[in-house]
Design an enzyme around this catalytic site. Structure first.
Site, PDB file in Angstrom:
ATOM      1  N   GLY A   1     -41.402 -21.299  52.910  1.00 13.86           N
ATOM      2  CA  GLY A   1     -40.860 -22.232  51.920  1.00 13.86           C
ATOM      3  C   GLY A   1     -41.829 -22.535  50.781  1.00 13.86           C
ATOM      4  CG  HIS A   2     -40.470 -25.430  47.981  1.00 19.13           C
ATOM      5  ND1 HIS A   2     -39.582 -26.054  47.139  1.00 19.13           N
ATOM      6  CD2 HIS A   2     -40.309 -26.040  49.181  1.00 19.13           C
ATOM      7  CE1 HIS A   2     -38.938 -26.978  47.785  1.00 19.13           C
ATOM      8  NE2 HIS A   2     -39.352 -26.996  49.017  1.00 19.13           N
ATOM      9  CG  ASN A   3     -45.211 -26.697  46.768  1.00 21.80           C
ATOM     10  OD1 ASN A   3     -44.066 -26.584  46.343  1.00 21.80           O
ATOM     11  ND2 ASN A   3     -46.227 -26.995  45.980  1.00 21.80           N
TER      12      ASN A   3
END
Lengths: 343, 343, 343
Positions: free
Chosen positions: C237-239
């Site tokens: 996922g993001h980050n």
């Protein structure tokens, strides 16, 4: 983004409470926000969450007396937040423009105004691309597919024949729309394929994640309602009907002919059996496995999924089984002693 | 499809029992069929299922006295059903024809009669495409890959070097055949890659779902047997051997060197550990996690997977643990009272 | 590969103990090795594993007296094994060479020495390809993407704008790097998109599996550390921040903003909740669902994941619940009898 709280307040027409010189580098929801992020709350109901948030600033109607972060006071925090989001978007990379000489566009396809088509994208006969649609390089748009205005299709997406996609949708890299559903009948020990001759219809403002698969209907339509957001690596089987404003997290699987009403939320890696109905506003927790229909508004978890509070209770109790075994043994021993004494 | 029961009876040479004017819009298996669908049953053994079916009509040898739907009487219902399926297929979209000027075909590739190759498909040196094969735009056929006659390869599929694929297979959009397996040995805290220099061999009549990954063998062969059907987003590890006429539902994972004998069925999101053997005709239920080999014909479920009936029994019992805790507490209290009384 | 034990000994400068005429057709880790395979052990600590191995030969410092397979004695077995791996690699298929006339390379892209680019690959403006990089046909390299020297990008991979990828990485077919993360805030019952304007940065020697998705950061960076290996159909996922020399097996899901320190191992189909930290050297077992942070070096399993030994204990105990129900019933009956007797 790199702006001070004061600069953002000026942008949205608000007033600052607290330090106006704080630097804001991003925006996010109240729970996800970290240092440097701006968040918003719509009403005082979210004050306890705000107290837990790591955000550096908040858009809010009125600052609570004990607030520690900078606040930008505005009458409508959600609208103001929307303005800041719009500003952030303009920071984002430029999408490709114009039609690349190496795009392969069938002469019978229809291309709207200001459409962008990248190199090695393939647009088949009868496809119609609405105004402002953006088709990245390497994407495949099949025969008689309709793509609404402003919709973005990223590289290596496949959209097979006769699919309809609404306006302002985003289809992420590698997603595959309208592949055949998985339908066979057993015959003499082998599998006989049921032709998958239905279609996929997707409403406006839908987002579909990377490498997600939305299968076409056997007959009829697989449908994704307006505003629904689907994450990466999700499987949506043939003849599934998903309502409006639903959210499906990554790696969710929805088996054939299941129905999700409006505003259903499904957590990561959850699965829903075929032919079930998930009622309006219901939530399936991450990793839940749903094997019977779910009432509107219900929250279910576990496998087989049941009411979330009940499931937690069972889960906690199950951890105590090793202890229960010891207690049962002790009871048996003591009861034996009592019986001995009574003889 | 849009035909009356009478018209279909004429097509298959059967006679109608019940209403011949009922409109049929689709065909499906007895359990999946809904209103407007035609289904079939091979023998009277399926009469209880037929009574539960939502189909509008059935192909059957003899109509039971209490049947409520229209019936088409034929001596061989499965063959008649096959005829109707064939008719449905002709309704399906036309596949692309001919070789697109923008396909990139290496001069050392060999292309059979009546092959279709779409725009921006890439065919590398030494590839051989059998008669009537259909390679959609954007697909990639690697060096020395053989594709059998009549096989369909959808857009954005990757088939890497030296793979063999049989006749009349269907490889859905985004599937990736013969990527490197996941093989490393730890060395001084880092991972040293084991070269993945084997191949993939796929039999006739195999179907492989969208965004599914079939890894090439480390050395030797990853094998998928004739007639096996694999759904979307499935992972088949290196050196896996899958037999004939198996069915793997969506999101299944098969770890390296596992063996599935003929006619194995694996439910959605189930996983099978590496180096195990799943016996002929065995079934792994949806979400099962198999950690030891499975006997032929067995039905297993749960994680770790065990005999399905046993697993259901344990599952139901586990829900009662909160109640058991209360009962144990009561027993302890009462036993204490008894002991007190005995003093 | 097809060499005798004697030939391999000559290649690595070792001496043979046992049968030098044994044919070696592959190499593998001690546990995965089968007949015909060569494996290695670094120290006597692995002798019990060696006794269980199906390998045909082993690279080892000194042969144990009871060894049944052929042994090649060398002072540094791991280095010798590395030499054999190098030899195997040279057996592997030739990668494409040169730049295909049908590749679509933007004039503002920068291409290093000895780079290969296949047909219908798309290289956007500002992209930089390091010396010896190999971009297969049909891959998409977005605006301002940097690809390090010697990195291989397989067909139908998408690498979106501004991504940085190190040297000697391998990105397998269909993987999608830097698609938008899944970020929305609810507003009036609908979902408002948080712009995903961060990037992805991938270190050297990273391998990313087929159809895996690595999302770009909301703001900031999604990071994969040097030497980390990621299998097929994984969602990052993001980050998310992943450290060095980690290994993520197939179908793993890592939710937004989670952090994995160096040398973390995650088993197949395991999931990690967002915003958690998995400590250095920790292991998450296959199918584990991690809902709280994990200590360095810990081994966790189950859902919700807990200490692996504890989880096994609970799991085994749970299977005994049906038996416990019977024992509690018996206790209740007997206690009733005792109470009756005491009246």
């Amino acid at each position: 983004m790199n702006k001070t709280v004061g600069e953002i307040a000026a942008m949205v027409g608000g007033t600052v409470s607290g330090d106006a010189s704080v630097h804001i580098t991003g925006v996010n929801g109240i729970d996800e926000a970290g240092p440097g992020d701006l968040c918003f709350i719509r009403s005082t109901q979210y004050l306890p969450q705000l107290a837990q948030s790591n955000a550096s600033a908040v858009l809010i109607q009125e600052a609570p007396h004990d607030i520690t972060m900078s606040a930008i006071l505005v009458p409508k925090p959600d609208l103001a937040f929307g303005m800041v989001l719009k500003h952030c978007e303009t920071l984002q990379l430029q999408h490709p423009q114009g039609i690349h000489a190496r795009a392969a566009i069938h002469p019978d396809a229809s291309v709207g105004e200001a459409v962008a088509i990248g190199a090695c994208a393939v647009i088949e006969a009868g496809a119609r691309l609405g105004d402002g649609a953006i088709i990245y390089g390497g994407a495949y748009i099949g025969r008689d597919v309709h793509i609404g205005a402003g919709t973005i299709v990223y590289p290596n997406v496949t959209i097979r024949e006769e699919t309809e996609i609404g306006s302002n949708c985003v289809i992420h890299a590698g997603a595959a729309i309208a592949s055949d559903g998985f339908g066979y009948v057993p015959m003499d020990g082998a599998w006989m394929k049921i032709p998958q001759v239905g279609r996929v219809v997707i409403g406006d403002d839908v987002e579909i994640g990377t490498n997600t698969a939305i299968d076409r209907a056997t007959f009829g339509i697989t449908r994704i309602g307006r505003g629904t957001k689907i994450d990466n690596l999700v499987q949506v089987g043939h003849n599934v009907h998903i309502g409006e404003d639903c959210a499906l997290a990554g790696m969710v699987g929805i088996a054939g002919s299941a129905e999700l009403k409006d505003r259903v939320r499904v957590g990561a890696s959850a699965g829903i059996k075929g032919h079930l109905c998930i009622g309006e506003g219901a939530t399936v927790a991450a990793r839940g496995g749903v094997v019977k229909s779910v009432e509107p508004g219900a929250v279910v978890s576990g496998f087989p999924a049941m009411d979330h509070r009940e499931e937690r209770r069972v889960m906690v109790a199950q951890r105590r089984v090793p202890e229960l075994i010891r207690r049962i043994k002790a009871l048996e021993r003591e009861l034996e002693a009592v019986k001995e004494q009574l003889k």
